[in-house]
Each structure stands twice: as structure tokens, then as C-alpha cells.
Write a protein that holds these residues in place. Structure first.
Motif, short mmCIF file in Angstrom:
data_model
loop_
_atom_site.label_atom_id
_atom_site.label_comp_id
_atom_site.label_asym_id
_atom_site.label_seq_id
_atom_site.Cartn_x
_atom_site.Cartn_y
_atom_site.Cartn_z
N MET A 107 0.83 -1.21 0.00
CA MET A 107 0.00 0.00 0.00
C MET A 107 0.86 1.26 0.00
SD MET A 107 -3.13 -0.74 2.64
CE MET A 107 -4.36 -2.02 2.35
N THR A 108 2.05 1.13 0.58
CA THR A 108 2.96 2.27 0.65
C THR A 108 4.01 2.23 -0.46
OG1 THR A 108 2.68 2.48 3.04
CG2 THR A 108 4.67 3.45 2.09
N HIS A 109 4.54 1.05 -0.76
CA HIS A 109 5.67 0.93 -1.68
C HIS A 109 5.35 0.24 -3.00
CE1 HIS A 109 8.32 2.29 1.55
NE2 HIS A 109 7.77 1.40 2.35
N GLY A 110 4.17 -0.28 -3.16
CA GLY A 110 3.83 -1.02 -4.36
C GLY A 110 3.47 -0.14 -5.54
N PRO A 111 3.30 -0.76 -6.72
CA PRO A 111 3.00 0.01 -7.95
C PRO A 111 1.63 0.70 -7.91
CG PRO A 111 2.81 -2.35 -8.34
CD PRO A 111 3.42 -2.19 -6.99
N LYS A 112 0.75 0.25 -7.04
CA LYS A 112 -0.58 0.86 -6.95
C LYS A 112 -0.71 1.77 -5.73
CE LYS A 112 -3.02 -2.93 -9.28
NZ LYS A 112 -4.15 -3.91 -9.16
N ALA A 113 0.43 2.10 -5.13
CA ALA A 113 0.40 2.95 -3.94
C ALA A 113 -0.18 4.33 -4.27
CB ALA A 113 1.81 3.11 -3.37
#
Length: 337
Positions: free
Chosen positions: A263-269
Motif C-alpha cells: 500500500m505504501t511501496h507497491g505500484p498501486k500505492a
């Protein structure tokens, strides 16, 4: 009337055959129709079936036998009913997405369920058997109300309340969207424990084993029957091992941490969840993994206490340096497809 003598004096073969037949019937239905609406219901209801079957076959309606059987049946009705309600509301169980269409993998789950049900039911199965409760021969029925009876009932009741309340709280808060996106489930009992239903279930089966034990500790049973009752401690131990190292905590801890990390570091953050990982790490620091404890107490305890006495073992931990990059890479691959 005398008890039914079926296959062996402890009802071990009888309960195994009934469990195998009932679970394989459930597997046949679930595999044929390719759905998992009945999977957990079949597991919970099997406990009810064995408790009722052994009580009726034993035909010795001592107070202890009746109370222990009723407690197991109440637990079984609650867990089977709740899990059936939840899967009907959700539509499917994502745990089976990768195995539902694979015959041997799906069958393997049901075989595991057979082992779980039969093993965990052992204290009550043995208590209700002629070898323990047929007082006209070798059985024994000490007066109901021993210290172990009281302790077993109290432990079971506390565990049942913790498990039932925690399940209800999580369903209520999640279904009504009362937990903001990017925040962990930290309301009610879940603010004191990250897995309160598992703790409650462990307490229930320790309580049942203790309640069933009085014919050995306060009665006059032959050595073989005493050994069988003491040996049924595999029930609560198996429950603990299963929930701590197999189908319980390990299947929830890292996947949940991974979700908040992405949620913080992913591609969909997105900006709305930019602090999700920081909030989750703060939640981990102040919330016991299993035994419910006040957050203000838990967060000040030394790490060595948390990782030993309080069971927050390193194997459960999502390592940012090791697991984080791999999780992000996989999320990017899935995002690009």
C-alpha cells in the motif's frame, strides 16, 4: 442400558470411520460442483456429529459426559454456522483458489481436515467410550464438580467468548467499512491481540481436555484407560501447533504485512495509503500476536520476551530488506499483465 461396543473400547475406529466417510462425502460434493460453500461447515459440523454419536453410543449419561458433549456441540454449531454465513456473504473462499481445480491438492486439504477433526475430538471421544465411562465394568465416574471440572469449564467459556466476540467484531467492522483503508483491524479484542480467535480456540480445547480428565485423576480407572485419557492431550497440543505453525498464524502474518507494505511501496500505492506500512509497523509493535494484552503494556516489553514467551517468533516476520523488493517486483509483474 449398556453402551454400544463398536470396533474398540475407546470408539477410536468408529469415530475415524464416521469422520472419513463424512469428509469424503463433503469432498465429493465440493469437487463435483467446484465450490467451497460447505468446506468449513463440513469441518465444524463433524465435531458436532462425533460428540453426539459418542454420547449416544456410550449410553452413560453422567453429568460430566453431558456437559463436555454439549460444550463441544455448542462450539461446533457456532464455528460451523459463522463460517458458513461468512462464505455465503463473501461468495467464495480465496484460500481454495489455487487448489479447487486440482484433484489431489483439493483432496489433500480434506484429508488434513479428517486428521484435524479426529485428533482434536479425542478427549471427548475417549471420555464417552465404555473404557472410561461404563461404570458397571472398568469405567469410573467421580462426582461431578471436581477442581478440574470447574477449571475446564471456566477455561472453555473464556476461550469461547474470546473466539466468538473476536469473529463478530471483525466481521462487523469489516462489513460496515468502519476500518479506514490503510489501517489494520485494531478495534475491540483485535487491539489486544492480532489473532484473538486462534487464542480462544486453543483455550476451548485445553478446557475440554481438562474437563474430560477427572475419571483418571479422581476416579479408579485401569492403567490403559488412564494412559488413553492422558494421551488425549494431543488434542490441545495439535490445535496449538496447527494454528501457530500451519493453517493459522503463518498464513495470515506475512500476507497481511505484505499487503500493507505494498500500500505504501507497491505500484498501486496512492497518497491516501502512503503511511499504511508505518501504521502497520506501529500496530505490530504494540499488539500481541496471540495472547491478549493491553497495548500500553505490550509495547514496552523487551523484544526477547515478545519473541519467546509471547510467541511472536521471527518466522512470522515480513522482512523489509529481504521480502519487500520481491513483493514489489511480483506486484509490478501482476500489474503489467
Amino acid at each position: 442400558m449398556s453402551p454400544v461396543h463398536a470396533l474398540d473400547r475407546y470408539y477410536l475406529a468408529l469415530t475415524l470411520l464416521v469422520t472419513v466417510g463424512y469428509q469424503l462425502l463433503g469432498f465429493a460434493i465440493a469437487w463435483t460442483l467446484q465450490f467451497d460453500k460447505i468446506t468449513d461447515f463440513t469441518g465444524g459440523s463433524n465435531f458436532f456429529l462425533l460428540a453426539l454419536l459418542t454420547l449416544l453410543c456410550g449410553n452413560t449419561y453422567h453429568a460430566r459426559n453431558i456437559v463436555a458433549s454439549i460444550l463441544v456441540m455448542v462450539w461446533a454449531v457456532r464455528i460451523a454456522g459463522f463460517l458458513l454465513f461468512r462464505v455465503l456473504k463473501m461468495g467464495s473462499d480465496t484460500r481454495f483458489d489455487d487448489i479447487r481445480s486440482h484433484f489431489l491438492k483439493f483432496l489433500g486439504f480434506w484429508i488434513g481436515q479428517i486428521i484435524w477433526i479426529w485428533t482434536v475430538s479425542l478427549p471427548l471421544t475417549i471420555l464417552n467410550s465404555p473404557a472410561v465411562s461404563e461404570t458397571g465394568t472398568v469405567g469410573s465416574n467421580p462426582h461431578f464438580g471436581t477442581s478440574r471440572d470447574v477449571a475446564g469449564i471456566v477455561i472453555w467459556a473464556l476461550g469461547f467468548l474470546v473466539e466468538a466476540i473476536a469473529d463478530a467484531q471483525k466481521y462487523y467492522f469489516k462489513s460496515n467499512k468502519l476500518i479506514p483503508k490503510g489501517q489494520p483491524m485494531n478495534r475491540g479484542l483485535w487491539s489486544w491481540s492480532r489473532h484473538p480467535p486462534y487464542f480462544g480456540e486453543m483455550m476451548c480445547w485445553w478446557g475440554i481436555w481438562i474437563l474430560c480428565l477427572s475419571p483418571t485423576t479422581n476416579g479408579d480407572l485401569p492403567k490403559s484407560s488412564r494412559a488413553a485419557q492422558y494421551g488425549s492431550i494431543v488434542s490441545p497440543i495439535f490445535t496449538m501447533l496447527l494454528l501457530m505453525f500451519a493453517s493459522g498464524i503463518p498464513t495470515a502474518e506475512k500476507p497481511t504485512a505484505k499487503k500493507f507494505y505494498l500500500m505504501t511501496h507497491g505500484p498501486k500505492a496512492i497518497d491516501a495509503t502512503s503511511d499504511a506500512w508505518a501504521q502497520y509497523k506501529a500496530y505490530l509493535k504494540k499488539t500481541s500476536i496471540l495472547i491478549p494484552l493491553p497495548p500500553m503494556l505490550y509495547k514496552h516489553l523487551p523484544s526477547i520476551v515478545k519473541q519467546t514467551v509471547l510467541f511472536d517468533f521471527p518466522i512470522y516476520r515480513f522482512d523489509e530488506a529481504r521480502d519487500g523488493p520481491a513483493a514489489v517486483d511480483l506486484a509490478r509483474e501482476n500489474h503489467s499483465e
